[in-house]
Design a protein around this motif. Structure first.
Motif, PDB file in Angstrom:
ATOM      1  N   ARG A 120       0.837  -1.205   0.000  1.00 20.83           N
ATOM      2  CA  ARG A 120       0.000   0.000   0.000  1.00 20.83           C
ATOM      3  C   ARG A 120       0.869   1.251   0.000  1.00 20.83           C
ATOM      4  N   HIS A 121       2.018   1.177   0.659  1.00 20.74           N
ATOM      5  CA  HIS A 121       2.924   2.322   0.624  1.00 20.74           C
ATOM      6  C   HIS A 121       3.445   2.568  -0.792  1.00 20.74           C
ATOM      7  N   ILE A 122       3.736   1.508  -1.516  1.00 19.37           N
ATOM      8  CA  ILE A 122       4.140   1.682  -2.917  1.00 19.37           C
ATOM      9  C   ILE A 122       3.006   2.323  -3.706  1.00 19.37           C
ATOM     10  N   GLY A 123       1.773   1.921  -3.408  1.00 18.09           N
ATOM     11  CA  GLY A 123       0.624   2.563  -4.045  1.00 18.09           C
ATOM     12  C   GLY A 123       0.563   4.047  -3.739  1.00 18.09           C
ATOM     13  N   TRP A 124       0.924   4.420  -2.494  1.00 20.17           N
ATOM     14  CA  TRP A 124       0.969   5.838  -2.140  1.00 20.17           C
ATOM     15  C   TRP A 124       2.003   6.581  -2.967  1.00 20.17           C
ATOM     16  N   LEU A 125       3.163   5.972  -3.172  1.00 15.21           N
ATOM     17  CA  LEU A 125       4.209   6.606  -3.974  1.00 15.21           C
ATOM     18  C   LEU A 125       3.713   6.899  -5.387  1.00 15.21           C
ATOM     19  N   TYR A 126       3.015   5.926  -5.971  1.00 17.65           N
ATOM     20  CA  TYR A 126       2.507   6.143  -7.328  1.00 17.65           C
ATOM     21  C   TYR A 126       1.377   7.174  -7.342  1.00 17.65           C
ATOM     22  N   ALA A 127       0.565   7.195  -6.306  1.00 18.05           N
ATOM     23  CA  ALA A 127      -0.492   8.207  -6.240  1.00 18.05           C
ATOM     24  C   ALA A 127       0.105   9.604  -6.162  1.00 18.05           C
ATOM     25  N   LEU A 128       1.172   9.758  -5.381  1.00 17.97           N
ATOM     26  CA  LEU A 128       1.819  11.066  -5.270  1.00 17.97           C
ATOM     27  C   LEU A 128       2.530  11.424  -6.569  1.00 17.97           C
ATOM     28  N   LYS A 129       3.124  10.427  -7.213  1.00 19.70           N
ATOM     29  CA  LYS A 129       3.787  10.689  -8.495  1.00 19.70           C
ATOM     30  C   LYS A 129       2.797  11.229  -9.516  1.00 19.70           C
ATOM     31  N   TYR A 130       1.633  10.605  -9.597  1.00 21.55           N
ATOM     32  CA  TYR A 130       0.647  11.065 -10.577  1.00 21.55           C
ATOM     33  C   TYR A 130       0.051  12.414 -10.192  1.00 21.55           C
ATOM     34  N   ALA A 131      -0.008  12.727  -8.909  1.00 17.67           N
ATOM     35  CA  ALA A 131      -0.448  14.064  -8.499  1.00 17.67           C
ATOM     36  C   ALA A 131       0.540  15.117  -8.964  1.00 17.67           C
ATOM     37  N   MET A 132       1.835  14.783  -8.929  1.00 20.79           N
ATOM     38  CA  MET A 132       2.857  15.725  -9.385  1.00 20.79           C
ATOM     39  C   MET A 132       2.848  15.880 -10.904  1.00 20.79           C
ATOM     40  N   ARG A 133       2.261  14.952 -11.620  1.00 19.65           N
ATOM     41  CA  ARG A 133       2.239  15.019 -13.079  1.00 19.65           C
ATOM     42  C   ARG A 133       1.098  15.868 -13.626  1.00 19.65           C
ATOM     43  N   GLN A 134       0.157  16.267 -12.785  1.00 15.94           N
ATOM     44  CA  GLN A 134      -0.975  17.057 -13.266  1.00 15.94           C
ATOM     45  C   GLN A 134      -0.506  18.414 -13.780  1.00 15.94           C
ATOM     46  N   ARG A 135      -1.087  18.849 -14.894  1.00 15.36           N
ATOM     47  CA  ARG A 135      -0.677  20.110 -15.496  1.00 15.36           C
ATOM     48  C   ARG A 135      -1.307  21.306 -14.779  1.00 15.36           C
ATOM     49  N   THR A 136      -0.585  22.413 -14.766  1.00 10.44           N
ATOM     50  CA  THR A 136      -1.097  23.668 -14.214  1.00 10.44           C
ATOM     51  C   THR A 136      -1.048  24.739 -15.300  1.00 10.44           C
ATOM     52  N   THR A 137      -1.737  25.834 -15.070  1.00  3.94           N
ATOM     53  CA  THR A 137      -1.868  26.860 -16.108  1.00  3.94           C
ATOM     54  C   THR A 137      -0.583  27.642 -16.336  1.00  3.94           C
ATOM     55  N   TRP A 138       0.349  27.610 -15.379  1.00  4.40           N
ATOM     56  CA  TRP A 138       1.565  28.424 -15.518  1.00  4.40           C
ATOM     57  C   TRP A 138       2.754  27.614 -16.044  1.00  4.40           C
ATOM     58  N   GLU A 139       2.543  26.358 -16.385  1.00  8.70           N
ATOM     59  CA  GLU A 139       3.658  25.557 -16.890  1.00  8.70           C
ATOM     60  C   GLU A 139       3.906  25.824 -18.367  1.00  8.70           C
ATOM     61  N   HIS A 140       5.059  25.377 -18.851  1.00  8.10           N
ATOM     62  CA  HIS A 140       5.495  25.683 -20.212  1.00  8.10           C
ATOM     63  C   HIS A 140       4.660  24.942 -21.254  1.00  8.10           C
ATOM     64  N   ARG A 141       4.439  25.636 -22.360  1.00  2.00           N
ATOM     65  CA  ARG A 141       3.671  25.051 -23.458  1.00  2.00           C
ATOM     66  C   ARG A 141       4.393  25.186 -24.799  1.00  2.00           C
ATOM     67  N   ASP A 142       5.684  25.520 -24.752  1.00  2.00           N
ATOM     68  CA  ASP A 142       6.418  25.670 -26.002  1.00  2.00           C
ATOM     69  C   ASP A 142       6.700  24.297 -26.618  1.00  2.00           C
ATOM     70  N   ARG A 143       7.200  24.305 -27.841  1.00  2.00           N
ATOM     71  CA  ARG A 143       7.372  23.054 -28.599  1.00  2.00           C
ATOM     72  C   ARG A 143       8.392  22.130 -27.951  1.00  2.00           C
TER      73      ARG A 143
END
Length: 336
Positions: A120-143
């Motif tokens: 379950r702790h490994i599952g937590w690591l992956y849950a946090l990893k995917y939370a960090m992968r979510q895009r935000t409006t101020w991130e880069h969008r260049d090519r």
């Protein structure tokens, strides 16, 4: 995270071609309006341009320092997650059921409880990893940034695929309904450890120690979320870009008097010198710009996926799993 000694020239090219093109345009424009249109007044004195350049250099240096601090803090957070994950798993294996008399049936049950908690702790690591992968409006969008994200996503599985080995079917369906999956997984860990104390599988001291480790995971998760969800102050990012633009626009006109003194036959030298100075300033600004969001998933960011996989391998080895996940290899010199 780029792991080779020097950046690939192609990477420098993708970051720099717009800068070079802009400086070529400003240099050619300065020569054309001065030499061919006869607008001699565009040759402005070098002193005010140099003052603007000095102020810009200080401002860009401040921005780069703050951007690096954010990146380094993010790496320290995930270093703490790595260390605490190993400590937590070792503590669970040492604490749970250690005072009970050895009986094969009980030991098998205890081992299964330990496996569930560590998985379950490994599952937590992956849950946090995917939370960090979510895009935000101020991130880069260049090519260039889009190319890097494509390289990341084409080799990674979905959250469900990666955690189905570590969470039961019911637990996976439960966690998919939560908005903050990582926080809810930690809460379930805490509740299960409370049951271990209630059933006499850990003593009071061990219960407190395990709960303290879970609290440390909450702390590190909160720090990661703070960096991810709080943009680098936009007033600094915006004004830095604006100052660079102003300085780069004025630069060739401030260089004109210096090359006029050399003679008209040397006027063409203004273009390469303008390009070099412009490129240095623009690239300094861009280095800070691409470092301000360390969980964006670009080549210089924290390699969260690689860190999670390394922890996963360590914990599975602790449990004695025969089949271990493969370590993530660098992709064209980059770890993601």
């Amino acid at each position: 995270m780029y792991v080779k000694r020097y950046l690939n020239p192609l990477i420098v090219y993708f970051y720099s071609w717009r800068m070079v093109l802009f400086s070529l345009c400003t240099g050619i424009t300065a020569i054309v309006v001065y030499e061919h249109l006869g607008w001699k007044w565009v040759a402005i004195p070098w002193l005010p341009v140099s003052l603007v350049g000095t102020a810009t250099a200080f401002f860009v240096g401040f921005k780069n320092n703050q951007s690096y601090d954010r990146s380094w803090e993010a790496r320290k957070i995930w270093g703490a997650i790595t260390n605490n994950s190993r400590s937590f798993s070792a503590a669970v294996r040492s604490f749970v059921g250690h005072e009970l008399d050895f009986e094969p049936e009980k030991q098998e049950e205890i081992n299964e409880i330990i496996r569930i908690i560590i998985y379950r702790h490994i599952g937590w690591l992956y849950a946090l990893k995917y939370a960090m992968r979510q895009r935000t409006t101020w991130e880069h969008r260049d090519r260039a940034s889009k190319r890097q994200r494509v390289a990341i996503h084409k080799t990674q599985e979905t959250f469900e695929d990666e955690v189905q080995k570590y969470l039961s079917e019911g637990e996976l369906e439960w966690v998919k309904t939560k908005s903050n999956r990582a926080a809810q997984i930690l809460d379930r860990q805490s509740q299960d450890i409370k049951l271990l104390r209630k059933n006499g599988l850990v003593d009071a001291y061990q219960h407190v120690e395990l709960q303290n480790l879970i609290s440390s995971f909450y702390d590190e998760q909160g720090k990661s979320e703070r960096i991810k969800n709080t943009p680098f102050p936009r007033q600094y990012a915006t004004t830095s870009t604006l100052f660079i633009f102003v300085f780069m626009t004025l630069l060739p006109f401030g260089l004109l008097p210096q090359f006029v003194e050399l003679g008209e036959r040397y006027m063409f030298l203004l273009i390469p010198f303008n390009m070099i100075v412009s490129w240095v300033f623009m690239f300094m600004e861009y280095v800070g710009d691409i470092s301000e969001n360390p969980f964006e998933g670009l080549i210089n960011d924290v390699p969260v996926a690689s860190i999670v996989r390394n922890i996963e391998i360590d914990l599975c080895e602790m449990l004695g799993d025969e089949v271990l996940p493969e370590k993530i290899q660098a992709y064209q010199g980059m770890l993601f």
